[in-house]
Design an enzyme around this catalytic site. Structure first.
Site, PDB file in Angstrom:
ATOM      1  N   ASP A  81     147.969  22.517 108.804  1.00 38.07           N
ATOM      2  CA  ASP A  81     146.922  23.425 108.319  1.00 38.07           C
ATOM      3  C   ASP A  81     146.232  24.193 109.438  1.00 38.07           C
ATOM      4  O   ASP A  81     145.053  24.507 109.355  1.00 38.07           O
ATOM      5  CB  ASP A  81     145.889  22.645 107.481  1.00 38.07           C
ATOM      6  CG  ASP A  81     146.573  21.805 106.429  1.00 38.07           C
ATOM      7  OD1 ASP A  81     147.514  22.320 105.813  1.00 38.07           O
ATOM      8  OD2 ASP A  81     146.197  20.639 106.249  1.00 38.07           O
TER       9      ASP A  81
ATOM     10  N   HIS B 120     151.853  26.132 103.023  1.00 39.50           N
ATOM     11  CA  HIS B 120     151.430  27.248 103.872  1.00 39.50           C
ATOM     12  C   HIS B 120     150.804  28.327 102.998  1.00 39.50           C
ATOM     13  O   HIS B 120     151.347  28.678 101.960  1.00 39.50           O
ATOM     14  CB  HIS B 120     152.623  27.826 104.640  1.00 39.50           C
ATOM     15  CG  HIS B 120     153.164  26.886 105.670  1.00 39.50           C
ATOM     16  ND1 HIS B 120     154.290  27.136 106.403  1.00 39.50           N
ATOM     17  CD2 HIS B 120     152.709  25.689 106.100  1.00 39.50           C
ATOM     18  CE1 HIS B 120     154.510  26.133 107.230  1.00 39.50           C
ATOM     19  NE2 HIS B 120     153.570  25.235 107.059  1.00 39.50           N
TER      20      HIS B 120
HETATM   21  P1  IMP Z   1     153.192  12.381 103.903  1.00 43.28           P
HETATM   22  O1  IMP Z   1     153.799  13.355 104.854  1.00 43.28           O
HETATM   23  O2  IMP Z   1     152.977  12.960 102.525  1.00 43.28           O
HETATM   24  O3  IMP Z   1     153.889  11.065 103.882  1.00 43.28           O
HETATM   25  O4  IMP Z   1     151.693  12.079 104.431  1.00 43.28           O
HETATM   26  C1  IMP Z   1     151.442  11.452 105.682  1.00 43.28           C
HETATM   27  C2  IMP Z   1     150.210  12.034 106.337  1.00 43.28           C
HETATM   28  O5  IMP Z   1     150.505  13.352 106.800  1.00 43.28           O
HETATM   29  C3  IMP Z   1     148.990  12.187 105.411  1.00 43.28           C
HETATM   30  O6  IMP Z   1     147.815  11.989 106.181  1.00 43.28           O
HETATM   31  C4  IMP Z   1     149.079  13.639 104.965  1.00 43.28           C
HETATM   32  O7  IMP Z   1     147.819  14.154 104.590  1.00 43.28           O
HETATM   33  C5  IMP Z   1     149.598  14.279 106.236  1.00 43.28           C
HETATM   34  N1  IMP Z   1     150.362  15.542 106.018  1.00 43.28           N
HETATM   35  C6  IMP Z   1     151.672  15.673 105.721  1.00 43.28           C
HETATM   36  N2  IMP Z   1     152.021  16.961 105.651  1.00 43.28           N
HETATM   37  C7  IMP Z   1     150.931  17.685 105.929  1.00 43.28           C
HETATM   38  C8  IMP Z   1     150.672  19.084 106.044  1.00 43.28           C
HETATM   39  O8  IMP Z   1     151.545  19.946 105.909  1.00 43.28           O
HETATM   40  N3  IMP Z   1     149.387  19.441 106.345  1.00 43.28           N
HETATM   41  C9  IMP Z   1     148.412  18.512 106.543  1.00 43.28           C
HETATM   42  N4  IMP Z   1     148.610  17.204 106.462  1.00 43.28           N
HETATM   43  C10 IMP Z   1     149.861  16.783 106.154  1.00 43.28           C
HETATM   44 MG    MG Z   2     149.006  23.219 105.006  1.00 42.39          MG
END
Ligand code: IMP
Ligand code: MG
Length: 350
Positions: free
Chosen positions: A12, A42
């Site tokens: 982000d 995105h």
């Molecule tokens: P997962 O990737 O859904 O397994 O989540 C693992 C951690 O990564 C969590 O804290 C999510 O909030 C974070 N996370 C995964 N992808 C993103 C992203 O694109 N933006 C922000 N946080 C992410």
């Molecule tokens: Mg994002």
């Protein structure tokens, strides 16, 4: 040769905005998406309309650009097909290809992601099923894109298509997702995603070797945000702040007071993001480990009065000072500065 855009913090950072600007400005022939999968959202704003992409590459605004999703990426067929139909006006359907070896997210992966307390409560994952899908992929029991009839018309040997295009001298942009602090290897383990998130990982995701890279653009928001659990780097050592010259300068610029007014919500989860000051240690580390050739700074208009400014000389003095502090501390030049959500609200110093 190719350029790569990656996130330098916790996702982000505004990669979607930077990538959509680059794709329109530099007219890339191909934009290829790496990263984990639909856990990443995105956001792109084009002529006042907001678009959120979780599977389609952020460069879709440029109708001349071919859109590829690399083999490393997980596809949720429902999310993918829904996005394509939403962006019909941009002819995305005619331009997008996914690698035949992309992993597939099934309904059971989402159920497992949400039902596992370690994932949903401790790590606070996005619940998009990415972790369990990668788990099955590693066990070599997961489905791939070529097993899904609805994806048939989009299948391609993305890795070879990109390499052949590079041989022909075409311009390629590799789109990274997530951010450095979420890397399985280099981030704040165990509060991380299920793959590495550095530039090297993005290359591997799309099937490009390390000698084919021109620029590595690390995107940094001028403060830090995080959705989901896990410390910020600058929360781990409370004493660090008072010793650090750059952090002191941030105090002079009254950044904390400005941050207290900022509210943001995750593009995928809708959860409120936690907000903290810019973390110089994290930025330095991610610039180094990504081998950044330039930095792109985003959201500077949230800290300084400069919304929509397109010339460096028109920035307020405090904003210029802030940018210099970041350049000095990180040791990499800031070449792109985003002053608003619209793709064109950008200062380009390249
Ligand atoms: P997962 O990737 O859904 O397994 O989540 C693992 C951690 O990564 C969590 O804290 C999510 O909030 C974070 N996370 C995964 N992808 C993103 C992203 O694109 N933006 C922000 N946080 C992410
Ligand atoms: Mg994002």
């Amino acid at each position: 040769m190719c350029d790569i855009v990656v996130g330098g913090q916790f996702g982000d950072e505004g990669k979607g905005k930077i990538i959509s600007y680059l794709c329109l400005k530099d007219n890339y022939d191909i934009i290829a998406r790496g990263g984990v999968g639909p856990n990443a959202g995105h956001t792109i704003v084009y002529n006042g309309t907001e678009y959120k992409v979780r599977q389609v590459p952020s460069g879709f605004l440029n109708k001349n650009t071919k859109l590829y999703v690399g083999a490393g990426v997980l596809i949720n067929p429902d999310v993918f097909l829904d996005e394509i139909s939403k962006f019909n006006e941009f002819n995305v359907k005619e331009r997008i290809k996914v690698d035949f070896q992309c992993g597939i997210i099934e309904e059971t992966h989402k159920v497992r992601d949400k039902g596992d307390e370690n994932l949903s409560k401790k790590v606070q994952t996005t619940g998009s099923g990415c972790g369990p899908a990668n788990e099955d992929r590693i066990k070599r029991i997961g489905k791939t894109a070529k097993d899904i009839p609805a994806l048939n018309e989009f299948l391609s040997d993305v890795a070879m298509e990109i390499n052949n295009a590079m041989d022909e001298g075409k311009k390629i942009l590799i789109e990274g997702t997530q951010g450095f602090g979420l890397s399985l290897y280099h981030g704040t383990y165990p509060y991380v995603t299920t793959k590495d998130t550095t530039a090297s990982a993005m290359l591997s995701d799309v099937g490009v070797g390390p000698k084919c890279v021109n620029d590595v653009i690390v995107v940094l928001k001028v403060y830090t945000t995080r959705v989901g659990n896990g410390l910020f780097w600058n929360e781990t050592d409370k004493n660090k702040k008072s010793d650090n010259k750059a952090d002191k300068l941030l105090n002079d610029l009254k950044i904390s007071e400005k941050l207290a007014k900022i509210k943001e919500w995750g593009a995928v989860t809708g959860r409120e993001r936690r907000v903290a000051p810019f973390d110089f240690e994290l930025a330095k580390r991610s610039a180094k480990i990504n081998s950044a050739t330039m930095l792109a700074l985003t959201n500077i208009d949230r800290l300084f009065d400069c919304a929509g400014v397109r010339k460096f000389t028109d920035l307020p003095e405090d904003a210029k000072k802030f940018i210099k502090i970041i350049e000095n501390e990180v040791g990499v030049k800031v070449k792109i500065i985003s002053t608003g959500r619209e793709y064109s609200e950008t200062i380009d110093l390249r």
